[in-house]
Scaffold this motif. Structure first.
Motif, PDB file in Angstrom:
ATOM      1  N   GLY A  36       4.309 -11.785   2.923  1.00  0.00           N
ATOM      2  CA  GLY A  36       4.901 -10.457   2.818  1.00  0.00           C
ATOM      3  C   GLY A  36       5.399 -10.156   1.421  1.00  0.00           C
ATOM      4  N   VAL A  37       6.033 -11.149   0.786  1.00  0.00           N
ATOM      5  CA  VAL A  37       6.538 -10.959  -0.580  1.00  0.00           C
ATOM      6  C   VAL A  37       5.380 -10.721  -1.547  1.00  0.00           C
ATOM      7  CG1 VAL A  37       7.678 -12.112  -2.508  1.00  0.00           C
ATOM      8  CG2 VAL A  37       8.658 -12.261  -0.210  1.00  0.00           C
ATOM      9  N   LEU A  38       4.311 -11.490  -1.398  1.00  0.00           N
ATOM     10  CA  LEU A  38       3.143 -11.311  -2.269  1.00  0.00           C
ATOM     11  C   LEU A  38       2.529  -9.923  -2.089  1.00  0.00           C
ATOM     12  CD1 LEU A  38       1.398 -14.796  -1.930  1.00  0.00           C
ATOM     13  CD2 LEU A  38       2.622 -13.898  -3.922  1.00  0.00           C
ATOM     14  N   LEU A  39       2.382  -9.512  -0.842  1.00  0.00           N
ATOM     15  CA  LEU A  39       1.813  -8.189  -0.579  1.00  0.00           C
ATOM     16  C   LEU A  39       2.754  -7.077  -1.035  1.00  0.00           C
ATOM     17  CD1 LEU A  39       0.196  -8.703   2.950  1.00  0.00           C
ATOM     18  CD2 LEU A  39      -0.949  -8.556   0.731  1.00  0.00           C
ATOM     19  N   ALA A  40       4.062  -7.320  -0.918  1.00  0.00           N
ATOM     20  CA  ALA A  40       5.038  -6.327  -1.373  1.00  0.00           C
ATOM     21  C   ALA A  40       4.935  -6.142  -2.886  1.00  0.00           C
ATOM     22  CB  ALA A  40       6.448  -6.761  -0.982  1.00  0.00           C
ATOM     23  N   GLY A  41       4.804  -7.271  -3.596  1.00  0.00           N
ATOM     24  CA  GLY A  41       4.624  -7.183  -5.045  1.00  0.00           C
ATOM     25  C   GLY A  41       3.339  -6.455  -5.404  1.00  0.00           C
ATOM     26  N   ALA A  42       2.287  -6.734  -4.633  1.00  0.00           N
ATOM     27  CA  ALA A  42       1.012  -6.058  -4.875  1.00  0.00           C
ATOM     28  C   ALA A  42       1.134  -4.562  -4.606  1.00  0.00           C
ATOM     29  CB  ALA A  42      -0.068  -6.664  -3.981  1.00  0.00           C
ATOM     30  N   ALA A  43       1.897  -4.201  -3.576  1.00  0.00           N
ATOM     31  CA  ALA A  43       2.088  -2.783  -3.254  1.00  0.00           C
ATOM     32  C   ALA A  43       2.841  -2.074  -4.373  1.00  0.00           C
ATOM     33  CB  ALA A  43       2.840  -2.649  -1.932  1.00  0.00           C
ATOM     34  N   TRP A  44       3.864  -2.750  -4.921  1.00  0.00           N
ATOM     35  CA  TRP A  44       4.636  -2.170  -6.036  1.00  0.00           C
ATOM     36  C   TRP A  44       3.725  -1.955  -7.245  1.00  0.00           C
ATOM     37  CZ3 TRP A  44      10.394  -2.461  -6.253  1.00  0.00           C
ATOM     38  CH2 TRP A  44      10.901  -1.848  -7.409  1.00  0.00           C
ATOM     39  N   TRP A  45       2.930  -2.981  -7.557  1.00  0.00           N
ATOM     40  CA  TRP A  45       2.033  -2.869  -8.711  1.00  0.00           C
ATOM     41  C   TRP A  45       0.980  -1.785  -8.475  1.00  0.00           C
ATOM     42  CZ3 TRP A  45      -3.268  -3.538  -8.818  1.00  0.00           C
ATOM     43  CH2 TRP A  45      -3.859  -3.510 -10.092  1.00  0.00           C
ATOM     44  N   LEU A  46       0.441  -1.729  -7.258  1.00  0.00           N
ATOM     45  CA  LEU A  46      -0.599  -0.749  -6.959  1.00  0.00           C
ATOM     46  C   LEU A  46      -0.057   0.673  -7.054  1.00  0.00           C
ATOM     47  CD1 LEU A  46      -3.504  -0.256  -6.079  1.00  0.00           C
ATOM     48  CD2 LEU A  46      -2.751  -0.423  -3.694  1.00  0.00           C
ATOM     49  N   VAL A  70      10.341   1.319  -1.998  1.00  0.00           N
ATOM     50  CA  VAL A  70      10.184   1.621  -0.567  1.00  0.00           C
ATOM     51  C   VAL A  70       8.848   1.090  -0.063  1.00  0.00           C
ATOM     52  CG1 VAL A  70       9.850   3.489   1.090  1.00  0.00           C
ATOM     53  CG2 VAL A  70      11.700   3.625  -0.582  1.00  0.00           C
ATOM     54  N   ALA A  71       7.793   1.322  -0.844  1.00  0.00           N
ATOM     55  CA  ALA A  71       6.468   0.832  -0.453  1.00  0.00           C
ATOM     56  C   ALA A  71       6.465  -0.689  -0.345  1.00  0.00           C
ATOM     57  CB  ALA A  71       5.420   1.292  -1.467  1.00  0.00           C
ATOM     58  N   ALA A  72       7.146  -1.354  -1.283  1.00  0.00           N
ATOM     59  CA  ALA A  72       7.177  -2.816  -1.280  1.00  0.00           C
ATOM     60  C   ALA A  72       7.971  -3.358  -0.092  1.00  0.00           C
ATOM     61  CB  ALA A  72       7.789  -3.316  -2.589  1.00  0.00           C
ATOM     62  N   ILE A  73       9.140  -2.778   0.158  1.00  0.00           N
ATOM     63  CA  ILE A  73       9.988  -3.251   1.260  1.00  0.00           C
ATOM     64  C   ILE A  73       9.294  -3.053   2.604  1.00  0.00           C
ATOM     65  CG2 ILE A  73      12.134  -2.824   2.515  1.00  0.00           C
ATOM     66  CD1 ILE A  73      13.426  -2.160  -0.184  1.00  0.00           C
ATOM     67  N   LEU A  74       8.689  -1.885   2.770  1.00  0.00           N
ATOM     68  CA  LEU A  74       7.992  -1.620   4.029  1.00  0.00           C
ATOM     69  C   LEU A  74       6.784  -2.533   4.193  1.00  0.00           C
ATOM     70  CD1 LEU A  74       8.205   2.271   4.228  1.00  0.00           C
ATOM     71  CD2 LEU A  74       9.488   0.591   5.541  1.00  0.00           C
ATOM     72  N   THR A  75       6.133  -2.859   3.093  1.00  0.00           N
ATOM     73  CA  THR A  75       5.011  -3.794   3.159  1.00  0.00           C
ATOM     74  C   THR A  75       5.488  -5.160   3.640  1.00  0.00           C
ATOM     75  OG1 THR A  75       3.828  -2.667   1.370  1.00  0.00           O
ATOM     76  CG2 THR A  75       3.200  -4.949   1.839  1.00  0.00           C
ATOM     77  N   LEU A  76       6.637  -5.596   3.127  1.00  0.00           N
ATOM     78  CA  LEU A  76       7.210  -6.874   3.553  1.00  0.00           C
ATOM     79  C   LEU A  76       7.537  -6.851   5.051  1.00  0.00           C
ATOM     80  CD1 LEU A  76       8.453  -9.660   3.040  1.00  0.00           C
ATOM     81  CD2 LEU A  76      10.559  -8.502   2.313  1.00  0.00           C
ATOM     82  N   ILE A  77       8.169  -5.766   5.490  1.00  0.00           N
ATOM     83  CA  ILE A  77       8.540  -5.649   6.908  1.00  0.00           C
ATOM     84  C   ILE A  77       7.304  -5.618   7.796  1.00  0.00           C
ATOM     85  CG2 ILE A  77       9.611  -4.140   8.624  1.00  0.00           C
ATOM     86  CD1 ILE A  77      11.584  -3.269   6.440  1.00  0.00           C
ATOM     87  N   PHE A  78       6.316  -4.821   7.401  1.00  0.00           N
ATOM     88  CA  PHE A  78       5.104  -4.704   8.207  1.00  0.00           C
ATOM     89  C   PHE A  78       4.350  -6.030   8.278  1.00  0.00           C
ATOM     90  CE2 PHE A  78       4.871   0.097   7.260  1.00  0.00           C
ATOM     91  CZ  PHE A  78       5.611   0.363   8.397  1.00  0.00           C
ATOM     92  N   THR A  79       4.386  -6.789   7.191  1.00  0.00           N
ATOM     93  CA  THR A  79       3.705  -8.089   7.194  1.00  0.00           C
ATOM     94  C   THR A  79       4.372  -9.046   8.181  1.00  0.00           C
ATOM     95  OG1 THR A  79       3.088  -7.808   4.866  1.00  0.00           O
ATOM     96  CG2 THR A  79       2.970 -10.039   5.781  1.00  0.00           C
TER      97      THR A  79
END
Length: 276
Positions: A36-46, A70-79
């Motif tokens: 989730g953290v990795l995907l959250a970072g990717a979401a922030w960068w994207l 917000v995009a990163a946090i939600l990505t972490l939660i969704f993961t």
């Protein structure tokens, strides 16, 4: 069923799922968290990359970083939830079993349902217009005396079965409003099973049918119907999760793209004013 109760039920389900993920093993939880953290970072960068591609001179303001956050946090939660959804079956089955235990000791519900069944049978008439059942030995529940609903005739059995079945379904919907949107409680099998059991009891010479037995049989049949639908909960829940995730990401990216395009327009207007 109110919208607030449905929303509360939704978040309660999510909380229980994450709890099951943790209880299922710390390793699985930390792996899910790391992903989730990795995907959250990717979401922030994207999100930042999307804005940059619309406008290579675009400067991120604090509110734009909030969008990315917000995009990163939600990505972490969704993961985390996506990993946790494999426990949806266990959570749903436990909820159904808990409901059956609760309805069995819900005195208010049992008294109310019994009174409704009594009144329904009391109103039944035979072809001659007389009362269908003999209530001479069955005082009304409001009197506080020991009583029972006479169900010697098929219409009486059907009336009692229908009331207990529909009332039990409504009880489940009120207790688990969100889960009942996914698990479709159906009283038809319960009603038929109750009628069959009444016939069996009366064929043995009994003159009354215990209301406690009606509650137990009805709740058991509805529980069995609900449990057969549990696998569908996993598919539906993950579909809802993915749809919500994509919707929020598109919204965040759209806000950033709009800000980047607005920045281009503003700079273009400033450039034209300078030329004038």
């Amino acid at each position: 069923m109110t919208s607030i109760n449905t929303i509360q039920g939704f978040f309660s389900l999510l909380f229980n799922l994450v709890g099951e993920l943790w209880n299922g093993g710390a390793t699985a939880f930390w792996v899910a968290l790391a992903v989730g953290v990795l995907l959250a970072g990717a979401a922030w960068w994207l999100a930042s990359y999307v804005a940059f591609n619309f406008n290579r001179q675009f400067s991120m303001h604090p509110k734009h970083h909030v969008y990315c956050g917000v995009a990163a946090i939600l990505t972490l939660i969704f993961t985390l939830l996506f990993f946790a959804f494999k426990f949806t079956g266990e959570v749903a089955e436990r909820a159904v079993s808990e409901w059956q235990a609760v309805i069995g000791i819900d005195t208010d519900w049992k008294n109310k349902t019994f009174a409704e069944a009594y009144d329904a049978v009391y109103e039944l008439k035979n072809p001659q217009g007389n009362q269908l059942e003999d209530f001479s030995r069955s005082p009304h529940p409001n009197t506080g005396q020991n009583t029972a609903v006479p169900v010697n005739y098929p219409p009486s059995k059907q009336a009692v079965a229908k009331i207990y079945g529909s009332s039990a379904v409504e009880h489940f919907r009120q207790r688990y409003p969100f889960l009942s949107l996914i698990l479709w409680a159906n009283s038809e099998n319960a009603e038929q099973a109750l009628i069959t059991d009444m016939k069996r009891i009366f064929s043995s010479g009994a003159s009354m049918y215990a209301s406690e037995k009606a509650v137990q049989l009805t709740s058991t049949m509805i529980r069995n119907v609900l449990k057969t639908q549990v696998p569908r909960v996993i598919v539906i829940s993950r579909a809802i999760l993915i749809a919500a995730f994509l919707l929020i990401q598109v919204l965040v990216f759209g806000l950033l793209a709009r800000a980047a395009l607005a920045d281009i327009k503003e700079k273009h207007q400033q450039h034209r004013l300078e030329e004038v």
